[in-house]
Design an enzyme around this catalytic site. Structure first.
Site, PDB file in Angstrom:
ATOM      1  CG  ASP A  75      -3.775  -2.187   6.526  1.00 35.52           C
ATOM      2  OD1 ASP A  75      -3.370  -3.216   7.095  1.00 35.52           O
ATOM      3  OD2 ASP A  75      -3.295  -1.744   5.468  1.00 35.52           O
ATOM      4  CD  GLN A  91       1.723  -3.439   1.188  1.00 35.63           C
ATOM      5  OE1 GLN A  91       0.871  -4.301   1.381  1.00 35.63           O
ATOM      6  NE2 GLN A  91       2.633  -3.132   2.110  1.00 35.63           N
ATOM      7  CE  LYS A  93       0.109  -7.218   3.847  1.00 43.19           C
ATOM      8  NZ  LYS A  93       0.335  -5.775   3.754  1.00 43.19           N
TER       9      LYS A  93
END
Ligand code: NDP
Length: 292
Positions: A121, A98, A54
């Site tokens: 997200d 994460q 990412k």
């Protein structure tokens, strides 16, 4: 019939190229460089790889990426404290924690701590709530589900009026992809581990999204002829012929299903690359939102 193979790598590359141009234009116009902060807690090797990918993807499109790493022993207060610090940082437009977090941490509380305007997200309950409600728009749509829809749009799938079956109801994939399909006027059935006679349900699907995490469970004869099959699953299976000793497969038995489906995503190279492209898109959106 042999299905059209939906090339997620190619679609994602074209989206990343557009994002790069838009990020450069934003910088030229406002001086704002979109910034993504990643938070990695512990040493899970897969999570380390995802965070690295990412970060690299951000830099390739001219965005700033700042990686924060906390030890596996980090306390709830330390993780939430870092998130709050990032909420207050004007150079950061997206915060990605994460998952999964180590077991002693309260994941829900950490995700709730992310400022909704930086929730790239799309997992904040307010963003999911808006996604579920008629006439409301979330600020950010979760990346993998958004990637599934973007792939279908790219190949011209008619979602409106279609019968869609989603296998899996997780907060990360199954549920939000179902909500997106409802929002696009599909008629949606959501299946899970307690659904009876799964093949009889999937055979009704014009659009079949598989997100269960079970290697090649969806067989060719589960698929309606001509259906669009979006395979989200990523599963390791032993393969002594490879250097690593394993290979990645989806939730769908690809070789069988491609003989029946009208279009299908491969694994790897289908949904996976789209997830990161959508994360970049959300980060750019966060930066544009901030820049007004
Ligand atoms: P979860 O384990 O959180 O959810 C799995 C879902 O599948 C659950 O709803 C579960 O039902 C259902 N399920 C499990 N077994 C069966 C079964 N035998 N029959 C019917 N339903 C079943 O997984 P995720 O949603 O996080 O991920 C799903 C897959 O997608 C994984 O392979 C993951 O690696 C992959 N993934 C890929 C991404 C990408 O970028 N390509 C991103 C995220 C995930 P129940 O609710 O009843 O337990």
């Amino acid at each position: 019939m042999t299905a059209t193979i939906i090339d997620g790598q190619a679609v994602a590359a074209s989206i990343r190229a557009r994002i790069k141009d838009e990020a450069a234009a934003l910088k030229a116009r406002t001086g704002v460089v979109p910034g993504l902060a990643t938070v990695l807690v512990g040493d899970n090797p897969a999570s380390q790889t995802y965070v690295r990918m990412k970060g690299r993807a951000c830099e390739e499109v001219g965005m700033r990426s700042v990686g924060h790493k906390l030890p596996a022993t980090a306390t709830q207060a330390e993780v939430e404290g870092l998130v709050r610090q990032l909420n207050a940082d004007p150079g950061i437009h997206g915060i990605l924690v994460q998952l999964p977090l180590p077991g002693h941490l309260n994941e829900e509380a950490v995700l709730n701590a992310i400022g909704i305007e930086k929730d790239v997200d799309g997992f904040h309950p307010v963003n999911i709530g808006r996604l579920a409600m008629k006439g409301r728009e979330p600020l950010f749509v979760p990346c993998t589900p958004a990637g599934c829809i973007a792939l279908m749009d790219h190949v011209g799938v008619k979602i409106e009026g279609a019968r869609a079956v989603v296998l899996g109801r997780s907060n990360i994939v199954g549920l939000p992809v179902s909500l997106l399909l409802i929002g696009r006027n599909a008629t949606v059935t959501v299946c899970h581990s307690r659904t009876r006679d799964l093949p009889s349900v999937t055979r009704e699907a014009d659009i079949l999204v598989a997100a269960i995490g079970k290697a090649q469970m969806v067989r060719g004869d589960w698929v309606k002829p001509g259906a669009v099959v979006i395979d989200v699953g990523v599963n390791r299976v032993d393969d002594p012929t490879t250097k690593s000793g394993y290979r990645l497969v989806g939730d769908v038995a690809f070789d069988e299903a491609k003989e029946v489906a009208g279009a299908i995503t491969p694994v790897p190279g289908g949904v996976g690359p789209m997830t990161i492209a959508m994360l970049l898109q959300n980060t750019l959106r966060g930066a544009k939102h901030k820049a007004g």
